[in-house]
Design a protein around this motif. Structure first.
Motif, mmCIF file in Angstrom:
data_model
loop_
_atom_site.group_PDB
_atom_site.id
_atom_site.type_symbol
_atom_site.label_atom_id
_atom_site.label_comp_id
_atom_site.label_asym_id
_atom_site.label_seq_id
_atom_site.Cartn_x
_atom_site.Cartn_y
_atom_site.Cartn_z
ATOM 1 N N ASN A 278 7.941 3.419 -11.089
ATOM 2 C CA ASN A 278 8.261 4.771 -10.701
ATOM 3 C C ASN A 278 6.750 5.563 -10.950
ATOM 4 O OD1 ASN A 278 10.995 4.765 -10.484
ATOM 5 N ND2 ASN A 278 11.262 4.913 -12.666
ATOM 6 N N SER A 279 6.851 6.608 -9.717
ATOM 7 C CA SER A 279 5.823 7.509 -10.007
ATOM 8 C C SER A 279 4.454 6.903 -10.230
ATOM 9 C CB SER A 279 5.781 8.419 -11.339
ATOM 10 O OG SER A 279 7.092 9.127 -11.298
ATOM 11 N N LEU A 280 4.236 5.956 -8.988
ATOM 12 C CA LEU A 280 2.984 5.262 -9.068
ATOM 13 C C LEU A 280 1.611 6.085 -9.309
ATOM 14 C CD1 LEU A 280 4.252 2.649 -6.399
ATOM 15 C CD2 LEU A 280 2.962 2.193 -8.524
ATOM 16 N N ALA B 179 -3.773 -3.117 -8.574
ATOM 17 C CA ALA B 179 -3.806 -4.171 -9.305
ATOM 18 C C ALA B 179 -3.144 -5.396 -8.707
ATOM 19 C CB ALA B 179 -3.280 -4.247 -10.583
ATOM 20 N N VAL B 180 -3.484 -6.686 -8.809
ATOM 21 C CA VAL B 180 -2.699 -7.738 -8.195
ATOM 22 C C VAL B 180 -1.540 -8.216 -9.376
ATOM 23 C CG1 VAL B 180 -2.429 -9.936 -7.566
ATOM 24 C CG2 VAL B 180 -4.408 -8.492 -7.272
ATOM 25 N N TYR B 181 -0.319 -8.165 -9.171
ATOM 26 C CA TYR B 181 0.729 -8.583 -10.134
ATOM 27 C C TYR B 181 1.184 -9.869 -9.719
ATOM 28 C CZ TYR B 181 0.834 -3.428 -11.326
ATOM 29 O OH TYR B 181 0.269 -2.411 -11.831
ATOM 30 N N LEU C 107 -0.991 -4.728 -5.037
ATOM 31 C CA LEU C 107 -0.608 -3.377 -5.017
ATOM 32 C C LEU C 107 -1.720 -2.309 -4.913
ATOM 33 C CD1 LEU C 107 1.526 -0.900 -5.054
ATOM 34 C CD2 LEU C 107 1.348 -1.224 -7.631
ATOM 35 N N LEU C 108 -1.871 -1.415 -3.799
ATOM 36 C CA LEU C 108 -3.071 -0.491 -3.797
ATOM 37 C C LEU C 108 -2.237 0.966 -3.717
ATOM 38 C CD1 LEU C 108 -6.024 0.296 -3.418
ATOM 39 C CD2 LEU C 108 -5.797 -0.203 -0.683
ATOM 40 N N VAL C 109 -2.560 1.822 -4.618
ATOM 41 C CA VAL C 109 -1.971 3.020 -4.857
ATOM 42 C C VAL C 109 -3.306 4.116 -4.345
ATOM 43 C CG1 VAL C 109 -0.809 4.663 -6.106
ATOM 44 C CG2 VAL C 109 -0.663 2.281 -6.643
ATOM 45 N N LEU C 110 -2.799 5.014 -3.230
ATOM 46 C CA LEU C 110 -3.726 5.875 -2.585
ATOM 47 C C LEU C 110 -3.402 7.259 -3.060
ATOM 48 C CD1 LEU C 110 -3.601 4.453 0.888
ATOM 49 C CD2 LEU C 110 -5.173 3.780 -0.755
ATOM 50 N N VAL D 181 0.800 -1.080 0.040
ATOM 51 C CA VAL D 181 0.019 -0.024 0.159
ATOM 52 C C VAL D 181 0.933 0.997 0.138
ATOM 53 C CG1 VAL D 181 -1.824 1.090 1.170
ATOM 54 C CG2 VAL D 181 -1.669 -1.308 1.364
ATOM 55 N N THR D 182 0.809 2.207 -0.765
ATOM 56 C CA THR D 182 1.577 3.101 -1.061
ATOM 57 C C THR D 182 0.956 4.422 -1.635
ATOM 58 O OG1 THR D 182 3.697 4.017 -2.076
ATOM 59 C CG2 THR D 182 2.310 2.560 -3.330
#
Lengths: 113, 113
Positions: free
Chosen positions: B79-81, B87-89, B110-113, B12-13
Protein backbone atom coordinates in the motif's frame (compact mmCIF):
# COMPACT_ATOMS: atom_id res chain seq x y z
CA UNK A 1 27.37 -5.81 10.32
CA UNK A 2 26.46 -8.46 7.80
CA UNK A 3 25.89 -12.02 8.87
CA UNK A 4 27.75 -13.26 5.83
CA UNK A 5 30.65 -11.50 4.15
CA UNK A 6 31.75 -12.29 0.64
CA UNK A 7 34.98 -11.36 -1.04
CA UNK A 8 35.81 -10.00 -3.42
CA UNK A 9 32.82 -7.74 -4.07
CA UNK A 10 33.53 -7.81 -7.77
CA UNK A 11 35.85 -9.71 -10.03
CA UNK A 12 36.85 -9.22 -13.65
CA UNK A 13 38.76 -12.07 -15.23
CA UNK A 14 39.92 -13.08 -18.67
CA UNK A 15 38.19 -16.10 -20.17
CA UNK A 16 40.06 -19.28 -19.30
CA UNK A 17 41.36 -18.02 -15.96
CA UNK A 18 40.60 -19.65 -12.62
CA UNK A 19 39.00 -17.69 -9.80
CA UNK A 20 37.88 -18.07 -6.20
CA UNK A 21 35.08 -16.40 -4.27
CA UNK A 22 35.04 -16.56 -0.48
CA UNK A 23 32.18 -16.50 1.98
CA UNK A 24 32.58 -16.08 5.74
CA UNK A 25 29.79 -16.39 8.27
CA UNK A 26 29.88 -14.86 11.73
CA UNK A 27 27.65 -17.70 12.98
CA UNK A 28 27.52 -21.42 12.35
CA UNK A 29 25.08 -22.28 9.61
CA UNK A 30 23.03 -25.38 9.17
CA UNK A 31 24.17 -25.53 5.61
CA UNK A 32 25.96 -23.27 3.19
CA UNK A 33 24.29 -22.65 -0.14
CA UNK A 34 25.67 -21.10 -3.27
CA UNK A 35 23.42 -19.34 -5.74
CA UNK A 36 24.10 -17.59 -9.01
CA UNK A 37 22.10 -14.65 -10.22
CA UNK A 38 22.34 -13.68 -13.85
CA UNK A 39 21.94 -9.98 -14.42
CA UNK A 40 18.25 -9.12 -14.33
CA UNK A 41 17.20 -12.68 -13.56
CA UNK A 42 16.37 -14.84 -10.60
CA UNK A 43 18.59 -16.89 -8.34
CA UNK A 44 19.77 -20.27 -9.54
CA UNK A 45 20.72 -22.88 -6.97
CA UNK A 46 24.26 -24.17 -7.55
CA UNK A 47 25.07 -26.43 -4.63
CA UNK A 48 24.68 -26.97 -0.93
CA UNK A 49 27.34 -27.96 1.58
CA UNK A 50 26.31 -29.42 4.87
CA UNK A 51 29.18 -31.17 6.57
CA UNK A 52 32.36 -29.58 7.81
CA UNK A 53 35.15 -30.25 5.34
CA UNK A 54 32.72 -31.09 2.57
CA UNK A 55 33.60 -30.42 -1.05
CA UNK A 56 31.31 -30.61 -4.08
CA UNK A 57 31.88 -30.11 -7.76
CA UNK A 58 29.58 -29.50 -10.66
CA UNK A 59 31.08 -29.05 -14.10
CA UNK A 60 33.81 -26.44 -13.58
CA UNK A 61 32.62 -25.15 -10.24
CA UNK A 62 33.89 -26.51 -6.92
CA UNK A 63 32.65 -25.42 -3.51
CA UNK A 64 34.25 -26.22 -0.16
CA UNK A 65 33.10 -25.76 3.42
CA UNK A 66 35.58 -25.56 6.28
CA UNK A 67 35.46 -27.82 9.33
CA UNK A 68 33.81 -25.18 11.50
CA UNK A 69 31.11 -24.59 8.88
CA UNK A 70 31.70 -20.87 8.87
CA UNK A 71 33.81 -20.39 5.79
CA UNK A 72 33.24 -21.51 2.23
CA UNK A 73 34.94 -20.97 -1.08
CA UNK A 74 33.66 -21.28 -4.62
CA UNK A 75 36.27 -22.02 -7.24
CA UNK A 76 35.70 -21.76 -10.98
CA UNK A 77 38.18 -23.43 -13.27
CA UNK A 78 38.81 -22.15 -16.81
CA UNK A 79 36.12 -19.47 -16.58
CA UNK A 80 33.78 -18.80 -19.49
CA UNK A 81 31.51 -15.85 -20.32
CA UNK A 82 28.56 -18.03 -19.26
CA UNK A 83 29.93 -17.94 -15.71
CA UNK A 84 29.30 -14.20 -15.50
CA UNK A 85 26.76 -13.07 -12.93
CA UNK A 86 26.38 -12.43 -9.23
CA UNK A 87 27.29 -15.22 -6.86
CA UNK A 88 25.56 -15.32 -3.50
CA UNK A 89 26.29 -17.53 -0.53
CA UNK A 90 23.70 -18.07 2.16
CA UNK A 91 21.98 -20.44 4.47
CA UNK A 92 19.81 -20.92 7.52
CA UNK A 93 21.37 -20.11 10.87
CA UNK A 94 21.17 -22.45 13.84
CA UNK A 95 18.57 -21.51 16.39
CA UNK A 96 16.66 -19.21 14.09
CA UNK A 97 13.20 -20.60 13.36
CA UNK A 98 11.50 -20.76 10.04
CA UNK A 99 14.42 -21.64 7.79
CA UNK A 100 15.32 -17.98 7.50
CA UNK A 101 18.13 -17.63 5.03
CA UNK A 102 20.92 -15.16 5.57
CA UNK A 103 22.67 -14.11 2.41
CA UNK A 104 26.08 -12.78 1.70
CA UNK A 105 26.71 -9.44 0.07
CA UNK A 106 27.28 -10.99 -3.33
CA UNK A 107 30.21 -11.14 -5.73
CA UNK A 108 29.80 -9.75 -9.20
CA UNK A 109 31.78 -11.74 -11.77
CA UNK A 110 32.60 -10.47 -15.26
CA UNK A 111 34.38 -12.76 -17.69
CA UNK A 112 36.02 -11.04 -20.63
CA UNK A 113 36.10 -13.13 -23.82
CA UNK B 1 7.97 -26.30 -16.25
CA UNK B 2 8.29 -23.25 -14.07
CA UNK B 3 8.94 -24.17 -10.44
CA UNK B 4 8.50 -20.78 -8.79
CA UNK B 5 6.84 -18.08 -10.84
CA UNK B 6 6.21 -14.43 -10.13
CA UNK B 7 4.04 -11.87 -11.87
CA UNK B 8 4.59 -9.29 -13.02
CA UNK B 9 8.26 -9.35 -13.95
CA UNK B 10 8.40 -5.57 -14.12
CA UNK B 11 6.25 -3.03 -12.33
CA UNK B 12 6.50 0.73 -12.79
CA UNK B 13 4.12 2.81 -10.74
CA UNK B 14 3.60 6.19 -9.12
CA UNK B 15 4.22 7.01 -5.49
CA UNK B 16 1.14 6.49 -3.33
CA UNK B 17 -0.34 3.70 -5.44
CA UNK B 18 -1.22 0.22 -4.17
CA UNK B 19 0.16 -2.78 -6.03
CA UNK B 20 0.38 -6.55 -5.71
CA UNK B 21 2.98 -9.08 -6.76
CA UNK B 22 1.91 -12.69 -7.15
CA UNK B 23 3.96 -15.80 -6.48
CA UNK B 24 3.12 -19.40 -7.21
CA UNK B 25 5.14 -22.59 -6.75
CA UNK B 26 4.32 -25.99 -8.24
CA UNK B 27 6.91 -27.92 -6.25
CA UNK B 28 4.57 -29.05 -3.51
CA UNK B 29 6.63 -27.11 -0.96
CA UNK B 30 5.23 -26.14 2.43
CA UNK B 31 7.18 -22.95 3.00
CA UNK B 32 7.29 -19.77 0.94
CA UNK B 33 9.26 -16.55 1.35
CA UNK B 34 9.52 -12.99 0.16
CA UNK B 35 12.90 -11.29 -0.11
CA UNK B 36 13.83 -7.75 -1.05
CA UNK B 37 17.05 -7.17 -2.96
CA UNK B 38 18.36 -3.67 -2.64
CA UNK B 39 20.44 -1.68 -5.09
CA UNK B 40 23.62 -3.18 -3.65
CA UNK B 41 22.31 -6.66 -4.46
CA UNK B 42 21.86 -7.55 -0.80
CA UNK B 43 18.96 -9.98 -0.22
CA UNK B 44 16.94 -9.49 2.92
CA UNK B 45 14.07 -11.67 4.05
CA UNK B 46 10.72 -9.99 4.55
CA UNK B 47 8.23 -12.76 5.27
CA UNK B 48 8.04 -16.50 5.56
CA UNK B 49 4.89 -18.62 5.47
CA UNK B 50 4.55 -22.29 6.30
CA UNK B 51 1.32 -23.96 5.20
CA UNK B 52 -0.43 -20.60 4.92
CA UNK B 53 0.72 -19.47 8.37
CA UNK B 54 3.06 -16.56 8.95
CA UNK B 55 6.26 -17.67 10.70
CA UNK B 56 8.67 -14.83 9.95
CA UNK B 57 7.83 -11.17 9.75
CA UNK B 58 10.96 -9.10 9.71
CA UNK B 59 10.97 -5.39 10.35
CA UNK B 60 8.95 -4.43 7.33
CA UNK B 61 6.58 -1.44 7.14
CA UNK B 62 2.99 -2.50 7.66
CA UNK B 63 2.26 -1.13 4.19
CA UNK B 64 3.53 -4.55 3.08
CA UNK B 65 1.01 -7.31 3.63
CA UNK B 66 1.56 -10.89 2.49
CA UNK B 67 -1.42 -13.05 1.68
CA UNK B 68 -1.38 -16.82 1.31
CA UNK B 69 -4.65 -18.21 -0.07
CA UNK B 70 -3.15 -21.70 -0.16
CA UNK B 71 0.28 -23.20 0.36
CA UNK B 72 1.17 -22.88 -3.33
CA UNK B 73 0.66 -19.12 -3.39
CA UNK B 74 2.14 -16.23 -1.47
CA UNK B 75 1.19 -12.81 -2.77
CA UNK B 76 2.68 -9.52 -1.65
CA UNK B 77 0.47 -6.46 -1.46
CA UNK B 78 2.03 -3.05 -1.00
CA UNK B 79 0.00 0.00 0.00
CA UNK B 80 0.96 3.64 -0.48
CA UNK B 81 4.12 2.91 -2.40
CA UNK B 82 7.18 5.02 -1.62
CA UNK B 83 10.31 5.76 -3.62
CA UNK B 84 12.35 3.60 -1.26
CA UNK B 85 10.26 0.58 -2.15
CA UNK B 86 11.98 0.44 -5.52
CA UNK B 87 13.87 -2.85 -5.58
CA UNK B 88 13.76 -6.36 -6.91
CA UNK B 89 11.46 -8.63 -4.92
CA UNK B 90 12.09 -12.37 -4.94
CA UNK B 91 9.74 -15.10 -3.95
CA UNK B 92 11.15 -18.47 -2.88
CA UNK B 93 9.90 -21.81 -1.60
CA UNK B 94 11.26 -24.82 0.21
CA UNK B 95 10.10 -28.02 1.84
CA UNK B 96 9.50 -27.61 5.54
CA UNK B 97 12.62 -27.94 7.65
CA UNK B 98 15.62 -25.86 8.51
CA UNK B 99 18.01 -27.33 6.00
CA UNK B 100 15.87 -27.34 2.93
CA UNK B 101 17.09 -25.70 -0.22
CA UNK B 102 15.21 -22.61 -1.22
CA UNK B 103 14.20 -22.24 -4.85
CA UNK B 104 13.73 -18.74 -6.15
CA UNK B 105 11.42 -17.10 -8.59
CA UNK B 106 12.74 -14.85 -11.36
CA UNK B 107 12.11 -11.69 -9.35
CA UNK B 108 9.87 -8.67 -9.82
CA UNK B 109 11.61 -5.41 -10.55
CA UNK B 110 9.58 -2.63 -8.93
CA UNK B 111 10.22 0.99 -9.80
CA UNK B 112 8.34 3.68 -7.93
CA UNK B 113 8.36 7.10 -9.58
Amino acid sequence: SQELEQSPQSLIVQEGKNLTINCTSSKTLYGLYWYKQKYGEGLIFLMMLQKGGEEKSHEKITAKLDEKKQQSSLHITASQPSHAGIYLCGGPRRGVPGNQFYFGTGTSLTVIP
Amino acid sequence: DTAVSQTPKYLVTQMGNDKSIKCEQNLGHDTMYWYKQDSKKFLKIMFSYNNKELIINETVPNRFSPKSPDKAHLNLHINSLELGDSAVYFCASSLAGEQETQYFGPGTRLLVL
